[in-house]
Design an enzyme around this catalytic site. Structure first.
Site, PDB file in Angstrom:
ATOM      1  N   LYS A   1      -8.344 -14.579 -14.258  1.00  0.00           N
ATOM      2  CA  LYS A   1      -8.439 -14.523 -12.801  1.00  0.00           C
ATOM      3  C   LYS A   1      -8.936 -13.143 -12.374  1.00  0.00           C
ATOM      4  O   LYS A   1      -8.507 -12.125 -12.924  1.00  0.00           O
ATOM      5  CB  LYS A   1      -7.055 -14.800 -12.205  1.00  0.00           C
ATOM      6  CG  LYS A   1      -7.020 -14.968 -10.699  1.00  0.00           C
ATOM      7  CD  LYS A   1      -5.595 -15.318 -10.244  1.00  0.00           C
ATOM      8  CE  LYS A   1      -5.516 -15.572  -8.752  1.00  0.00           C
ATOM      9  NZ  LYS A   1      -4.134 -15.910  -8.312  1.00  0.00           N
TER      10      LYS A   1
ATOM     11  N   SER B   1       0.655 -19.938  -6.772  1.00  0.00           N
ATOM     12  CA  SER B   1      -0.779 -19.830  -7.076  1.00  0.00           C
ATOM     13  C   SER B   1      -1.186 -20.139  -8.512  1.00  0.00           C
ATOM     14  O   SER B   1      -2.375 -20.219  -8.802  1.00  0.00           O
ATOM     15  CB  SER B   1      -1.291 -18.441  -6.717  1.00  0.00           C
ATOM     16  OG  SER B   1      -1.523 -18.365  -5.327  1.00  0.00           O
TER      17      SER B   1
ATOM     18  N   SER C   1      -3.972 -20.019  -5.337  1.00  0.00           N
ATOM     19  CA  SER C   1      -5.180 -19.232  -5.357  1.00  0.00           C
ATOM     20  C   SER C   1      -5.875 -19.133  -6.715  1.00  0.00           C
ATOM     21  O   SER C   1      -7.051 -18.763  -6.775  1.00  0.00           O
ATOM     22  CB  SER C   1      -4.861 -17.825  -4.867  1.00  0.00           C
ATOM     23  OG  SER C   1      -4.026 -17.145  -5.783  1.00  0.00           O
TER      24      SER C   1
END
Lengths: 462, 80
Positions: free
Chosen positions: A65, A164, A140
């Site tokens: 990420k 997330s 996210s």
């Protein structure tokens, strides 16, 4: 690989080719670190030809990420304000995974600064769900979940502040583990809300999640909130038997207004665990859905408003060329550099912490947080794990919730209490509705990741 | 509904520059979020202590370490 049926280099190249082919439509990756991936793979092949011992994750492709730093690679947090920022060092999790021989394919898309539930808040464009390109992957960590689900990587790292990791894993049909607060070092993770953030794996199976988790967990001197949990984890793993397991099902998590098919799918999954020998009993967590989400939407933005004060147009990244004085350097750089949702949360956090409102909002929310923790402590006296849906719906369409921020926040109603209490939780794929995956969330006691992971492995075989 | 002046004051505290249209949008959105979190008023918190952090750790210290920088930009500065 050891049998020399294929080399690490071939494996890495196959994934890089797949990314070349599919990333345009899924948009899971913001940056592909092709050259370093190839040289990391080559180093593994050299070890194999030299007949040396291989580390645990040798040659395994990983997607990271883009709020976790990989030395020398761009690290944008999907924000315009960090568009050109190059990470000057490796996050502790990256350092540990490199020691285990992992091959980093690239950096994945996210909602800006990890704020969102759909990855539509990225300054660089939305990621799409590999199961249906007209739908969101969740967020996210949507890029990481889509990379794993779309076969663009074997495993991925995400971060989870209020769901997330788990919510996108649920939407994409992947396994996502949010570890206990403090189990994994946050050094090198771009801070969002420091009392809630945790890094964890997104993978295809619970066993893969366990492998990545074991490689990244442990106390790190560079994160003063990290603690050592290894001994406890190994003990629970050895003693695990599903016949001895008591599963609590909180009635508040099957609420009015949730998708009926999702409710049915999750209840079927819990029935399967019961048939396999676990004892299932209904429990009550009155504060951990609605009230938890409300407390989360005060505590999280408050911490966000403090953490993001560092982006001032001077120390990092974007600085507005239109600024005429110091105050304008701050306000214009931040006004132009941050996206809408980030500004919304900074504004709300600033409001909640401002003089005259602190006690009514922030302090009250922190007291409700204590209530939520007491809720979990009480329930964990009579059960070993708690099973719930991860999300009230399957993946929604792009654009469905972008106009109404509150409707987007409600997508996280089942996942934020876990962060407020600092507990470990996993989302496991437990079925599909019209081709769209549904997630089962298993919440464990502090530092009992191995119990939820082991239960995940058993569930996958049922 | 929040007062427009209050929203402008918060924007100034947060060092965020907005256009007039943006600030009016924020007025509506922040008011709706405030309405939602207002449900916390229903929770009886008498005698409950606040939790600021999920773990009770105090003052974890470590030694600072110097690191050899190898970035081109930095060595450019040093050799200038």
């Amino acid at each position: 690989m050891v049998k020399k049926e294929f080399s690490a280099l071939e494996l890495t190249k196959a994934f890089l080719d797949e990314i070349d082919k599919s990333n345009e439509k899924i948009f899971a990756f913001l940056t592909v670190t092709r050259d370093s991936a190839l040289s990391q793979a080559k180093r593994i092949d050299d070890l194999i030809s030299a007949g040396q011992d291989l580390p645990l994750l040798a040659g395994i492709p990983l997607a990271v990420k883009d709020n976790i730093m990989v030395e020398g690679a761009r690290c944008t947090a999907s924000s315009k304000i960090l568009e050109e920022y190059i990470a000057p060092y490796d996050a502790t999790v990256i350092k540990k995974l490199k020691e285990q021989g992992i091959v980093i394919l690239g950096k994945t898309n996210l909602d800006e600064f990890a704020m969102g539930a759909s990855t539509e808040n990225s300054a660089f464009g939305p990621t799409r769900n590999p199961h249906d390109l007209s739908r969101v992957p969740g967020g996210s960590s949507g890029g990481s979940a889509a990379a794993v689900a779309g076969n663009l990587s074997v495993c991925a790292l995400g971060s989870d502040t209020g769901g997330s990791i788990r919510q996108p894993a649920s939407f994409c049909g992947a396994v996502g583990l949010k570890p206990t607060y403090g189990a994994v070092s946050r050094y090198g993770l771009i801070a969002m809300a420091s009392s809630l953030d945790q890094i964890g794996p997104i993978t295809k199976t619970a066993q893969d999640a366990a492998l990545v988790f074991e490689a990244i967990e442990g106390k790190d001197e560079k994160d003063s909130t990290s603690v050592n949990s290894k001994i406890k984890n190994q003990k629970s793993k050895l003693e695990f038997k599903i016949q001895n397991l008591r599963i609590g099902v909180p009635k508040e998590y099957f609420m009015k207004g949730m998708d009926k098919e999702v409710e049915k799918t999750v209840k079927n999954a819990i029935n399967k665990l019961e048939e396999a020998g676990a004892e299932v009993r209904e429990v009550s967590l009155p504060y951990s859905t609605d009230y938890a989400l409300a407390a989360y939407y005060i505590i999280m933005p408050s911490e966000v408003s403090a953490n993001l004060a560092r982006y001032d147009g001077i120390k990092y990244g974007y600085s507005s060329p239109a600024a005429k004085n110091l105050m304008e350097v701050y306000s214009k750089s931040r006004g132009e550099g941050f996206g809408k949702e980030v500004k919304r949360r900074i504004m709300f956090g600033t409001y909640a912490l401002s003089s005259g409102y602190y006690e009514a909002y922030y302090l009250r929310a922190q007291k409700v947080r204590t209530k939520i923790i007491e809720d979990f402590n009480r329930v964990f006296k009579s059960v070993d794990v708690i099973a719930t849906p991860t999300a009230p719906t399957t993946a929604f369409k792009l654009g469905d919730k972008t106009k109404d921020p509150l409707s987007m926040y409600l997508a996280d109603i089942f996942v934020t209490a876990v962060n407020l209490a600092g507990l470990p939780a996993i989302s496991l794929p437990c079925g599909k509705i019209q081709g769209l995956p549904v997630g089962l969330q298993i919440i464990g006691r502090h530092f009992e990741e191995d119990k939820v992971l082991k239960l995940g492995e058993i569930f996958e075989k049922l | 509904m929040l007062d427009l002046k209050d929203v402008q004051h918060i924007a100034e505290l947060a060092r965020l520059g907005f256009t007039n249209k943006e600030i009016k949008n924020f007025q509506i959105e922040l008011s709706s979020i405030l309405g939602y979190v207002g449900k916390l008023k229903k929770v009886d918190i008498a005698g409950t202590e606040p939790t600021y952090h999920p773990l009770k750790i105090e003052n974890a210290m470590r030694q600072d370490e110097a690191r050899q920088e190898k970035h081109k930009l930095l060595s450019g500065f040093l050799n200038a």
